[in-house]
Scaffold this motif. Structure first.
Motif, mmCIF file in Angstrom:
data_model
loop_
_atom_site.group_PDB
_atom_site.id
_atom_site.type_symbol
_atom_site.label_atom_id
_atom_site.label_comp_id
_atom_site.label_asym_id
_atom_site.label_seq_id
_atom_site.Cartn_x
_atom_site.Cartn_y
_atom_site.Cartn_z
ATOM 1 N N PHE A 9 0.586 -1.134 -0.009
ATOM 2 C CA PHE A 9 0.152 0.214 -0.091
ATOM 3 C C PHE A 9 0.750 0.796 -0.075
ATOM 4 C CE2 PHE A 9 -2.607 3.306 1.972
ATOM 5 C CZ PHE A 9 -4.147 3.752 1.658
ATOM 6 N N GLN A 10 1.960 1.656 0.326
ATOM 7 C CA GLN A 10 2.781 2.517 0.793
ATOM 8 C C GLN A 10 3.735 2.553 -0.223
ATOM 9 O OE1 GLN A 10 5.381 1.726 4.489
ATOM 10 N NE2 GLN A 10 5.887 3.996 4.343
ATOM 11 N N ASP A 11 4.035 1.258 -1.419
ATOM 12 C CA ASP A 11 4.590 1.729 -2.799
ATOM 13 C C ASP A 11 3.177 2.124 -3.655
ATOM 14 O OD1 ASP A 11 6.989 0.349 -1.980
ATOM 15 O OD2 ASP A 11 6.817 -1.214 -2.073
ATOM 16 N N GLN A 12 1.833 1.892 -3.439
ATOM 17 C CA GLN A 12 1.182 2.182 -4.249
ATOM 18 C C GLN A 12 0.533 3.554 -4.063
ATOM 19 O OE1 GLN A 12 -3.325 0.605 -3.188
ATOM 20 N NE2 GLN A 12 -3.423 1.019 -5.701
ATOM 21 N N VAL A 13 0.648 4.545 -2.937
ATOM 22 C CA VAL A 13 0.848 5.478 -2.898
ATOM 23 C C VAL A 13 1.640 6.583 -3.058
ATOM 24 C CG1 VAL A 13 0.838 7.028 -0.523
ATOM 25 C CG2 VAL A 13 -0.718 4.722 -0.657
ATOM 26 N N SER A 14 2.887 5.789 -2.761
ATOM 27 C CA SER A 14 3.886 6.582 -3.416
ATOM 28 C C SER A 14 3.929 6.706 -4.480
ATOM 29 C CB SER A 14 5.747 5.735 -3.007
ATOM 30 O OG SER A 14 6.449 6.692 -3.848
ATOM 31 N N GLU A 15 3.372 6.079 -5.533
ATOM 32 C CA GLU A 15 3.608 6.025 -7.720
ATOM 33 C C GLU A 15 2.392 6.959 -7.453
ATOM 34 O OE1 GLU A 15 2.445 1.995 -8.816
ATOM 35 O OE2 GLU A 15 4.680 1.307 -7.933
ATOM 36 N N LEU A 16 1.251 6.701 -6.515
ATOM 37 C CA LEU A 16 0.251 8.101 -7.145
ATOM 38 C C LEU A 16 0.218 9.147 -6.765
ATOM 39 C CD1 LEU A 16 -3.045 5.428 -6.384
ATOM 40 C CD2 LEU A 16 -1.884 5.746 -8.652
ATOM 41 N N LEU A 17 0.840 9.620 -5.014
ATOM 42 C CA LEU A 17 0.785 10.561 -4.758
ATOM 43 C C LEU A 17 1.855 11.896 -6.185
ATOM 44 C CD1 LEU A 17 -0.412 12.482 -2.401
ATOM 45 C CD2 LEU A 17 2.047 12.197 -1.864
ATOM 46 N N LEU A 18 0.470 12.816 -6.368
ATOM 47 C CA LEU A 18 1.879 13.777 -7.193
ATOM 48 C C LEU A 18 1.390 14.732 -7.054
ATOM 49 C CD1 LEU A 18 0.834 11.914 -10.864
ATOM 50 C CD2 LEU A 18 3.023 12.102 -9.443
ATOM 51 N N ARG A 19 0.364 15.012 -6.350
ATOM 52 C CA ARG A 19 0.550 17.074 -6.511
ATOM 53 C C ARG A 19 0.491 17.092 -4.987
ATOM 54 N NH1 ARG A 19 -5.498 20.032 -5.814
ATOM 55 N NH2 ARG A 19 -4.660 21.239 -6.206
ATOM 56 N N HIS A 20 0.117 16.437 -4.018
ATOM 57 C CA HIS A 20 0.983 16.341 -3.217
ATOM 58 C C HIS A 20 2.145 15.579 -1.794
ATOM 59 C CE1 HIS A 20 -3.092 18.986 -2.805
ATOM 60 N NE2 HIS A 20 -2.993 17.797 -2.888
ATOM 61 N N ARG A 21 3.039 15.919 -2.387
ATOM 62 C CA ARG A 21 4.697 15.748 -1.947
ATOM 63 C C ARG A 21 5.100 16.208 -1.372
ATOM 64 N NH1 ARG A 21 5.215 10.889 -4.888
ATOM 65 N NH2 ARG A 21 7.287 10.673 -4.089
ATOM 66 N N SER A 22 4.521 18.255 -1.107
ATOM 67 C CA SER A 22 5.564 18.430 0.054
ATOM 68 C C SER A 22 5.198 17.801 0.986
ATOM 69 C CB SER A 22 4.799 19.487 -0.179
ATOM 70 O OG SER A 22 4.696 20.281 0.936
ATOM 71 N N LEU A 23 6.043 17.682 2.275
ATOM 72 C CA LEU A 23 6.106 17.528 3.712
ATOM 73 C C LEU A 23 4.509 18.338 4.049
ATOM 74 C CD1 LEU A 23 6.424 16.018 6.011
ATOM 75 C CD2 LEU A 23 8.039 17.617 6.703
ATOM 76 N N LEU A 24 4.447 19.773 3.713
ATOM 77 C CA LEU A 24 3.542 20.131 4.804
ATOM 78 C C LEU A 24 2.532 20.224 3.786
ATOM 79 C CD1 LEU A 24 5.444 23.740 4.501
ATOM 80 C CD2 LEU A 24 4.799 22.712 6.181
ATOM 81 N N ASP A 25 1.760 19.877 2.312
ATOM 82 C CA ASP A 25 1.267 19.638 2.386
ATOM 83 C C ASP A 25 0.032 18.280 2.837
ATOM 84 O OD1 ASP A 25 0.681 21.824 0.477
ATOM 85 O OD2 ASP A 25 1.781 20.892 -1.605
ATOM 86 N N VAL A 26 1.770 17.303 2.532
ATOM 87 C CA VAL A 26 1.366 16.265 3.182
ATOM 88 C C VAL A 26 0.303 16.079 4.493
ATOM 89 C CG1 VAL A 26 1.525 13.595 4.302
ATOM 90 C CG2 VAL A 26 2.409 14.532 1.658
ATOM 91 N N LEU A 27 1.136 17.216 5.690
ATOM 92 C CA LEU A 27 0.780 16.946 6.632
ATOM 93 C C LEU A 27 -0.548 17.839 7.107
ATOM 94 C CD1 LEU A 27 3.908 18.310 8.448
ATOM 95 C CD2 LEU A 27 2.874 16.393 9.339
ATOM 96 N N SER A 28 -0.890 18.619 6.501
ATOM 97 C CA SER A 28 -2.338 19.310 6.316
ATOM 98 C C SER A 28 -3.613 18.181 5.286
ATOM 99 C CB SER A 28 -2.155 20.542 5.423
ATOM 100 O OG SER A 28 -2.398 20.539 4.391
ATOM 101 N N LYS A 29 -2.950 17.265 4.539
ATOM 102 C CA LYS A 29 -4.058 16.718 4.515
ATOM 103 C C LYS A 29 -4.292 15.619 5.181
ATOM 104 C CE LYS A 29 -6.034 17.468 0.598
ATOM 105 N NZ LYS A 29 -6.931 17.654 0.071
ATOM 106 N N PHE A 30 -3.279 14.842 5.859
ATOM 107 C CA PHE A 30 -3.608 14.581 6.912
ATOM 108 C C PHE A 30 -4.211 14.901 7.591
ATOM 109 C CE2 PHE A 30 -1.264 11.269 11.011
ATOM 110 C CZ PHE A 30 -1.807 10.380 10.118
ATOM 111 N N GLN A 31 -4.472 16.082 8.220
ATOM 112 C CA GLN A 31 -4.987 16.202 9.817
ATOM 113 C C GLN A 31 -6.372 16.709 9.034
ATOM 114 O OE1 GLN A 31 -3.734 20.077 10.163
ATOM 115 N NE2 GLN A 31 -4.239 20.370 12.882
ATOM 116 N N GLN A 32 -6.086 17.243 7.752
ATOM 117 C CA GLN A 32 -7.930 17.464 7.638
ATOM 118 C C GLN A 32 -8.643 15.967 6.518
ATOM 119 O OE1 GLN A 32 -7.775 18.680 3.078
ATOM 120 N NE2 GLN A 32 -9.743 19.939 3.288
ATOM 121 N N SER A 33 -7.574 15.645 6.335
ATOM 122 C CA SER A 33 -8.315 13.706 6.673
ATOM 123 C C SER A 33 -8.799 12.876 7.450
ATOM 124 C CB SER A 33 -7.564 12.940 5.584
ATOM 125 O OG SER A 33 -6.865 12.667 6.369
ATOM 126 N N GLY A 34 -7.936 13.788 8.572
ATOM 127 C CA GLY A 34 -8.876 13.046 10.215
ATOM 128 C C GLY A 34 -9.621 13.798 10.816
#
Length: 131
Positions: A9-34
């Motif tokens: 699953f981690q490998d799949q996410v790595s292949e699919l994640l294009l737009r939000h590759r920035s740590l700050l983007d991912v942190l904010s999306k992780f918080q938003q999804s929670g």
């Protein structure tokens, strides 16, 4: 169909994640999804009504045995998620897992190792793990 591993699953996410590759983007999306996952549970209470919350002080006494405590302490939830709410909550939890995986990828953390380490802590600490 074989079960998907966390590594796959981690490998799949790595292949699919294009737009939000920035740590700050991912942190904010992780918080938003929670927050969205929490909101979906709240909506199952306030809009659908398939589950209800009846919260009160947990009546725990130090002289209780562990089995007695398990019988007395509850979740405060009555009812069960309906099919529609299960789908919505599951989708939001999946999105949260996606961004958790993305965060793990950016920080080079293996989620399978995280789960294994947490399991070891649970085994070692038992019921005192989260107190």
């Amino acid at each position: 169909m074989s079960s998907l591993t966390l590594k796959q699953f981690q490998d799949q996410v790595s292949e699919l994640l294009l737009r939000h590759r920035s740590l700050l983007d991912v942190l904010s999306k992780f918080q938003q999804s929670g927050a969205a996952a929490n909101r979906s549970v709240v909506k199952s209470i306030t809009e659908c009504g398939c589950i209800q919350v009846h919260a009160a002080k947990q009546e725990y006494h130090p002289e209780m045995t562990l089995n007695e405590a398990k019988d007395v302490l509850g979740t405060h939830v009555t009812g069960h998620l309906c099919e529609q709410c299960i789908e919505v909550v599951s989708n939001e939890l999946g999105r949260n897992l996606f961004y958790m995986s993305a965060l793990s990828n950016i920080l080079d953390i293996n989620l399978e190792q995280v789960v294994e380490n947490e399991s070891k802590k649970c085994t070692t600490l038992g019921l005192f793990n989260m107190s």
